[in-house]
Design an enzyme around this catalytic site. Sequence first.
Site, PDB file in Angstrom:
ATOM      1  N   TYR A 175     -33.602 -28.268  72.061  1.00 62.91           N
ATOM      2  CA  TYR A 175     -33.234 -28.031  70.665  1.00 62.91           C
ATOM      3  C   TYR A 175     -31.721 -28.149  70.485  1.00 62.91           C
ATOM      4  O   TYR A 175     -31.241 -28.891  69.623  1.00 62.91           O
ATOM      5  CB  TYR A 175     -33.714 -26.637  70.280  1.00 62.91           C
ATOM      6  CG  TYR A 175     -33.525 -26.231  68.842  1.00 62.91           C
ATOM      7  CD1 TYR A 175     -34.213 -26.887  67.817  1.00 62.91           C
ATOM      8  CD2 TYR A 175     -32.702 -25.164  68.508  1.00 62.91           C
ATOM      9  CE1 TYR A 175     -34.070 -26.474  66.491  1.00 62.91           C
ATOM     10  CE2 TYR A 175     -32.562 -24.750  67.190  1.00 62.91           C
ATOM     11  CZ  TYR A 175     -33.242 -25.403  66.186  1.00 62.91           C
ATOM     12  OH  TYR A 175     -33.094 -24.991  64.878  1.00 62.91           O
TER      13      TYR A 175
ATOM     14  N   TYR B 168     -22.156 -42.179  61.744  1.00 61.48           N
ATOM     15  CA  TYR B 168     -22.524 -42.946  60.534  1.00 61.48           C
ATOM     16  C   TYR B 168     -21.505 -42.725  59.416  1.00 61.48           C
ATOM     17  O   TYR B 168     -21.224 -43.628  58.633  1.00 61.48           O
ATOM     18  CB  TYR B 168     -23.944 -42.561  60.056  1.00 61.48           C
ATOM     19  CG  TYR B 168     -25.005 -43.469  60.624  1.00 61.48           C
ATOM     20  CD1 TYR B 168     -25.360 -43.391  61.973  1.00 61.48           C
ATOM     21  CD2 TYR B 168     -25.636 -44.427  59.840  1.00 61.48           C
ATOM     22  CE1 TYR B 168     -26.323 -44.236  62.510  1.00 61.48           C
ATOM     23  CE2 TYR B 168     -26.595 -45.272  60.371  1.00 61.48           C
ATOM     24  CZ  TYR B 168     -26.942 -45.179  61.701  1.00 61.48           C
ATOM     25  OH  TYR B 168     -27.885 -46.024  62.227  1.00 61.48           O
TER      26      TYR B 168
ATOM     27  N   ASN C 285     -45.094 -34.056  58.985  1.00 65.47           N
ATOM     28  CA  ASN C 285     -46.281 -34.397  59.778  1.00 65.47           C
ATOM     29  C   ASN C 285     -47.075 -33.143  60.153  1.00 65.47           C
ATOM     30  O   ASN C 285     -48.011 -33.231  60.933  1.00 65.47           O
ATOM     31  CB  ASN C 285     -45.903 -35.190  61.041  1.00 65.47           C
ATOM     32  CG  ASN C 285     -45.095 -34.358  62.017  1.00 65.47           C
ATOM     33  OD1 ASN C 285     -44.694 -33.243  61.700  1.00 65.47           O
ATOM     34  ND2 ASN C 285     -44.854 -34.896  63.200  1.00 65.47           N
TER      35      ASN C 285
ATOM     36  N   LYS D 274     -29.799 -31.159  68.396  1.00 66.56           N
ATOM     37  CA  LYS D 274     -28.995 -30.889  67.190  1.00 66.56           C
ATOM     38  C   LYS D 274     -27.545 -31.314  67.404  1.00 66.56           C
ATOM     39  O   LYS D 274     -26.896 -31.782  66.471  1.00 66.56           O
ATOM     40  CB  LYS D 274     -29.078 -29.402  66.833  1.00 66.56           C
ATOM     41  CG  LYS D 274     -30.466 -28.950  66.365  1.00 66.56           C
ATOM     42  CD  LYS D 274     -30.804 -29.470  64.972  1.00 66.56           C
ATOM     43  CE  LYS D 274     -32.106 -28.843  64.461  1.00 66.56           C
ATOM     44  NZ  LYS D 274     -32.473 -29.318  63.117  1.00 66.56           N
TER      45      LYS D 274
HETATM   46  P1  NAD Z   1     -40.386 -24.916  60.122  1.00 64.23           P
HETATM   47  O1  NAD Z   1     -41.046 -25.130  61.428  1.00 64.23           O
HETATM   48  O2  NAD Z   1     -40.984 -23.956  59.171  1.00 64.23           O
HETATM   49  O3  NAD Z   1     -40.193 -26.293  59.363  1.00 64.23           O
HETATM   50  C1  NAD Z   1     -39.964 -27.513  60.013  1.00 64.23           C
HETATM   51  C2  NAD Z   1     -40.843 -28.563  59.363  1.00 64.23           C
HETATM   52  O4  NAD Z   1     -40.558 -29.845  59.952  1.00 64.23           O
HETATM   53  C3  NAD Z   1     -42.339 -28.299  59.566  1.00 64.23           C
HETATM   54  O5  NAD Z   1     -43.022 -28.400  58.338  1.00 64.23           O
HETATM   55  C4  NAD Z   1     -42.756 -29.398  60.542  1.00 64.23           C
HETATM   56  O6  NAD Z   1     -44.120 -29.759  60.399  1.00 64.23           O
HETATM   57  C5  NAD Z   1     -41.795 -30.504  60.176  1.00 64.23           C
HETATM   58  N1  NAD Z   1     -41.576 -31.501  61.236  1.00 64.23           N
HETATM   59  C6  NAD Z   1     -41.196 -31.264  62.518  1.00 64.23           C
HETATM   60  N2  NAD Z   1     -41.111 -32.423  63.195  1.00 64.23           N
HETATM   61  C7  NAD Z   1     -41.429 -33.418  62.317  1.00 64.23           C
HETATM   62  C8  NAD Z   1     -41.522 -34.823  62.402  1.00 64.23           C
HETATM   63  N3  NAD Z   1     -41.267 -35.476  63.557  1.00 64.23           N
HETATM   64  N4  NAD Z   1     -41.849 -35.535  61.306  1.00 64.23           N
HETATM   65  C9  NAD Z   1     -42.101 -34.906  60.136  1.00 64.23           C
HETATM   66  N5  NAD Z   1     -42.045 -33.559  59.981  1.00 64.23           N
HETATM   67  C10 NAD Z   1     -41.727 -32.830  61.063  1.00 64.23           C
HETATM   68  O7  NAD Z   1     -38.876 -24.474  60.454  1.00 64.23           O
HETATM   69  P2  NAD Z   1     -37.692 -24.032  59.469  1.00 64.23           P
HETATM   70  O8  NAD Z   1     -37.275 -22.674  59.850  1.00 64.23           O
HETATM   71  O9  NAD Z   1     -38.062 -24.305  58.060  1.00 64.23           O
HETATM   72  O10 NAD Z   1     -36.539 -25.014  59.928  1.00 64.23           O
HETATM   73  C11 NAD Z   1     -36.215 -26.171  59.159  1.00 64.23           C
HETATM   74  C12 NAD Z   1     -34.940 -26.789  59.697  1.00 64.23           C
HETATM   75  O11 NAD Z   1     -33.868 -25.847  59.623  1.00 64.23           O
HETATM   76  C13 NAD Z   1     -35.045 -27.216  61.159  1.00 64.23           C
HETATM   77  O12 NAD Z   1     -34.361 -28.455  61.308  1.00 64.23           O
HETATM   78  C14 NAD Z   1     -34.324 -26.126  61.903  1.00 64.23           C
HETATM   79  O13 NAD Z   1     -33.733 -26.611  63.075  1.00 64.23           O
HETATM   80  C15 NAD Z   1     -33.262 -25.702  60.889  1.00 64.23           C
HETATM   81  N6  NAD Z   1     -32.827 -24.310  61.109  1.00 64.23           N
HETATM   82  C16 NAD Z   1     -33.605 -23.254  60.708  1.00 64.23           C
HETATM   83  C17 NAD Z   1     -33.169 -21.962  60.929  1.00 64.23           C
HETATM   84  C18 NAD Z   1     -33.945 -20.761  60.458  1.00 64.23           C
HETATM   85  O14 NAD Z   1     -33.483 -19.637  60.662  1.00 64.23           O
HETATM   86  N7  NAD Z   1     -35.067 -20.902  59.794  1.00 64.23           N
HETATM   87  C19 NAD Z   1     -31.952 -21.749  61.595  1.00 64.23           C
HETATM   88  C20 NAD Z   1     -31.215 -22.840  62.025  1.00 64.23           C
HETATM   89  C21 NAD Z   1     -31.645 -24.130  61.756  1.00 64.23           C
END
Ligand code: NAD
Length: 319
Positions: A150, A164, A32, A154
Site C-alpha cells: 500500500y 505527469y 469493480n 501510493k
Molecule cells: P473503500 O475500500 O471503502 O473504497 C475503495 C473503493 O475502490 C472500493 O469501492 C473498491 O471496490 C474500489 N476499487 C479498488 N480497486 C479497484 C480497481 N482496481 N478498480 C475499480 N475500483 C476499485 O476505501 P476508502 O476508505 O473509501 O478509501 C478510498 C481511497 O482513499 C483509497 O485510495 C484509500 O487509499 C484512500 N484513503 C482512505 C483513508 C481513510 O481513512 N478512509 C485514509 C487514507 C487514504
Amino acid sequence: MRILITGAAGFLGSHLCDRLLADRHAVIGMDNFITGSPDNLAHLMGNPDFAFYRHDVSNYIFIPGRVDAVLHFASPASPNPASPFSFSNLPIPTMKAGALGTHNCLGVCHARGARFLLASTSEIYGDPLEHPQKETYWGHTDPVGPRSMYDEAKRFAEALTMAYHRFHGVDTRIVRIFNTYGARMRLDDGRVVPNFLQQALRGEPLTVYGDGSQTRSFCYVDDLVEGIVRLLESDYHEPVNIGNPVETTIREFAETINRIVGNQAGIVFKSEHRLGDDPQRRQPDIGRAQSILKWEPKVSLEEGLARTIPYFKQKMGLA
Ligand code: NAD
Ligand code: UDP
C-alpha cells in the site's frame, strides 16, 4: 464539470459522489466492487446526472464524452490481515490500483485536458520519525514490510502524478488523507472504527491491538470531503494533508467509544494482532490546508461518532 470518480462504490468515493452532485456537477462513478458495495450508490441510480461503469481501473479506461476531472480513489484501504478485504490480503490488486490505475487515470486526464486529483494517504509517511507530519517530511517506510504493498503503491502514485504534472503539464492535485470515519465504511474491513463500533454496540470488549499507546487522529467524513473539494477547486499542485489534528491513543479512543455507546464490557489487549510496521504516532500538520485552502475540520470526535452510529446500528440490524 463532468467528473470521473474511481472507487465510487467505496466509503469515501460514495460521499464524494453525493457532494459533487449536490454541487451540480455531473458525476461518473467507476468501481469493480473489490472492497466497495453497490449499496453505497443505490440511492443515485436513476439520477440523470450520475452514470456508473463497473470497471477495474488497472485496465485501460475509456469514457465516452467530455471528462473535466478525474478523482482517483480506487484502492483497498484497510491494513488488517484478519479481513479478506484488506490491502494485506489483496497485495497485487492494491499495487495495480495504485500504479496501473493511477497511470490509466492520468492518461485520461492528459488526453482530455482534465484535472486530476489523487487520493494519497498518511501511510506515505510510514512509521514517522517527525511529529506531527508536515508535507515536507519524506517519510520512514519499509519497501518490503507488511504494509509495503500500500505505502509503496501510493508513493509511486504520487511520483507518477508529479511526473505527469511536470513533464506533460497535467493539472494535478494530491491529497494525503489521514484516518477518516463515517457512514458507509465496510463493517468487515477490519479498520479500527468499524471494529470498535460493532464490538461496543454488541456489548463486547473492544480489541485494542498492542498496548494501545499508538496514536491516530480521526477526521469525520464531511470535513474530509470539504477539504478535498477545496483542493480540487484550488490551483495547488504539491501534496496537502487533510485530516483532523486532534491526536488520541488507541486506548483512549476505545474508552471514548465505550463511553459514547454506553458499553460496560471494557477493552482487551491483543498484542499478537499488531502489525510489525503499525505506525506508533500519526497526526497531521494541517498548516498548509489552513493557509492555502482556508480549511480546518469542524466536527468533534463525539459529534462525528454520534452521526456515524445510526449507520452501524442499521447495518447490524439493531435499528
Ligand atoms: P473503500 O475500500 O471503502 O473504497 C475503495 C473503493 O475502490 C472500493 O469501492 C473498491 O471496490 C474500489 N476499487 C479498488 N480497486 C479497484 C480497481 N482496481 N478498480 C475499480 N475500483 C476499485 O476505501 P476508502 O476508505 O473509501 O478509501 C478510498 C481511497 O482513499 C483509497 O485510495 C484509500 O487509499 C484512500 N484513503 C482512505 C483513508 C481513510 O481513512 N478512509 C485514509 C487514507 C487514504
Ligand atoms: N486497531 C486496534 N483494534 C482493532 C483494529 C485496529 O487496536 O480492532 C489499531 C491498529 O493496530 C492501529 C489503529 O488501530 O494501530 C488504526 O488501525 P486501522 O486499521 O483503522 O488503520 P491504520 O491507521 O493503521 O491504517
